[in-house]
Design an enzyme around this catalytic site. Structure first.
Site, PDB file in Angstrom:
ATOM      1  N   HIS A  21      65.751 -32.615 -20.497  1.00  0.00           N
ATOM      2  CA  HIS A  21      65.954 -31.167 -20.375  1.00  0.00           C
ATOM      3  C   HIS A  21      65.207 -30.404 -21.471  1.00  0.00           C
ATOM      4  O   HIS A  21      64.944 -29.220 -21.322  1.00  0.00           O
ATOM      5  CB  HIS A  21      67.456 -30.881 -20.454  1.00  0.00           C
ATOM      6  CG  HIS A  21      67.930 -29.747 -19.605  1.00  0.00           C
ATOM      7  ND1 HIS A  21      67.308 -29.332 -18.443  1.00  0.00           N
ATOM      8  CD2 HIS A  21      69.008 -28.929 -19.747  1.00  0.00           C
ATOM      9  CE1 HIS A  21      67.992 -28.319 -17.917  1.00  0.00           C
ATOM     10  NE2 HIS A  21      69.017 -28.051 -18.693  1.00  0.00           N
ATOM     11  N   ASN A  67      71.122 -22.285 -21.027  1.00  0.00           N
ATOM     12  CA  ASN A  67      71.696 -21.394 -20.027  1.00  0.00           C
ATOM     13  C   ASN A  67      71.670 -19.918 -20.412  1.00  0.00           C
ATOM     14  O   ASN A  67      72.026 -19.062 -19.604  1.00  0.00           O
ATOM     15  CB  ASN A  67      73.124 -21.818 -19.692  1.00  0.00           C
ATOM     16  CG  ASN A  67      73.166 -23.203 -19.079  1.00  0.00           C
ATOM     17  OD1 ASN A  67      72.137 -23.813 -18.804  1.00  0.00           O
ATOM     18  ND2 ASN A  67      74.352 -23.711 -18.857  1.00  0.00           N
ATOM     19  N   ASP A  92      61.640 -28.063 -17.689  1.00  0.00           N
ATOM     20  CA  ASP A  92      61.705 -29.299 -16.900  1.00  0.00           C
ATOM     21  C   ASP A  92      61.915 -28.961 -15.425  1.00  0.00           C
ATOM     22  O   ASP A  92      62.404 -27.892 -15.088  1.00  0.00           O
ATOM     23  CB  ASP A  92      62.852 -30.177 -17.399  1.00  0.00           C
ATOM     24  CG  ASP A  92      64.220 -29.493 -17.298  1.00  0.00           C
ATOM     25  OD1 ASP A  92      64.373 -28.404 -17.894  1.00  0.00           O
ATOM     26  OD2 ASP A  92      65.113 -30.013 -16.618  1.00  0.00           O
ATOM     27  N   ASN A 113      69.183 -23.560 -14.604  1.00  0.00           N
ATOM     28  CA  ASN A 113      70.007 -22.544 -15.258  1.00  0.00           C
ATOM     29  C   ASN A 113      69.248 -21.700 -16.277  1.00  0.00           C
ATOM     30  O   ASN A 113      69.519 -20.510 -16.425  1.00  0.00           O
ATOM     31  CB  ASN A 113      71.241 -23.179 -15.899  1.00  0.00           C
ATOM     32  CG  ASN A 113      72.226 -23.662 -14.856  1.00  0.00           C
ATOM     33  OD1 ASN A 113      72.305 -23.113 -13.766  1.00  0.00           O
ATOM     34  ND2 ASN A 113      72.967 -24.702 -15.183  1.00  0.00           N
TER      35      ASN A 113
END
Length: 188
Positions: A21, A67, A92, A113
């Site tokens: 991530h 996020n 990613d 997100n």
């Protein structure tokens, strides 16, 4: 001098440092290391600046966690007076094979997100993004564990070449423009 904001998405802290991530952070760290740049911790993130051929690349690693990336991106766009066309968000993508690139000038969040938050903060999906494929090699229900998991040994060995290619793509975006960069790097 033309300015660009290159926002690499990721999560802060050693727990996330080497996870899939965090490829946005990893790409920017690679560029900074190879250009002998230092990071400075500032409002909403870490910043470093690369000057190349009359262009200024302000590289941002948001400290807002994935996020809530939109807050940092918008703040630095406004602070540096950078238009949305000169933004590039590096992130990613599960829907691309490992190491594959997809650079687009606009699009959907694709369920990501960090991109959802940037889209909500900017008010639309019309901002450039550089998706770095991490593949979808996880079993059903294990997506979170996969994206927050560390790279395999095989991926680690291939990452060196892919990070160099990602550095070239980011620089191309500022030097050659979005269309030339998409033609040269998408799907590669």
């Amino acid at each position: 001098m033309k300015k660009f904001l290159i926002a690499g998405l990721g999560n802060i802290g050693p727990k996330y440092e080497n996870t899939r991530h965090n490829i946005g952070f990893k790409v920017l760290d690679y560029i900074a290391k190879h250009e002998d740049l230092s990071w400075e911790t500032v409002k909403l993130g870490d910043i470093t600046t690369l000057k190349k051929k009359g262009r200024t690349f302000i590289m941002l690693k948001p400290s807002t966690y994935m996020n809530l990336s939109g807050k940092a991106v918008k703040y630095w766009m406004e602070k540096e007076n950078i238009s949305v066309e000169n933004l590039l968000v590096v992130t990613d993508d599960l829907n691309l094979s490992f190491g594959t690139f997809r650079i687009k000038t606009q699009g959907s969040s694709g369920g990501h997100n960090g991109l959802k938050d940037i889209q909500a903060t900017l008010g639309n999906g019309k901002y450039p993004r550089f998706r770095f494929g991490i593949s979808d090699e996880f079993s059903k229900g294990r997506q979170v564990d996969y994206v927050l998991g560390e790279w395999t040994a095989a991926e680690e060995s291939e990452l060196i070449e892919r990070l160099e290619k990602a550095k070239q793509a980011v620089e191309s975006y500022g030097l050659a423009g979005a269309n030339n960069t998409m033609n040269a790097f998408n799907g590669k």
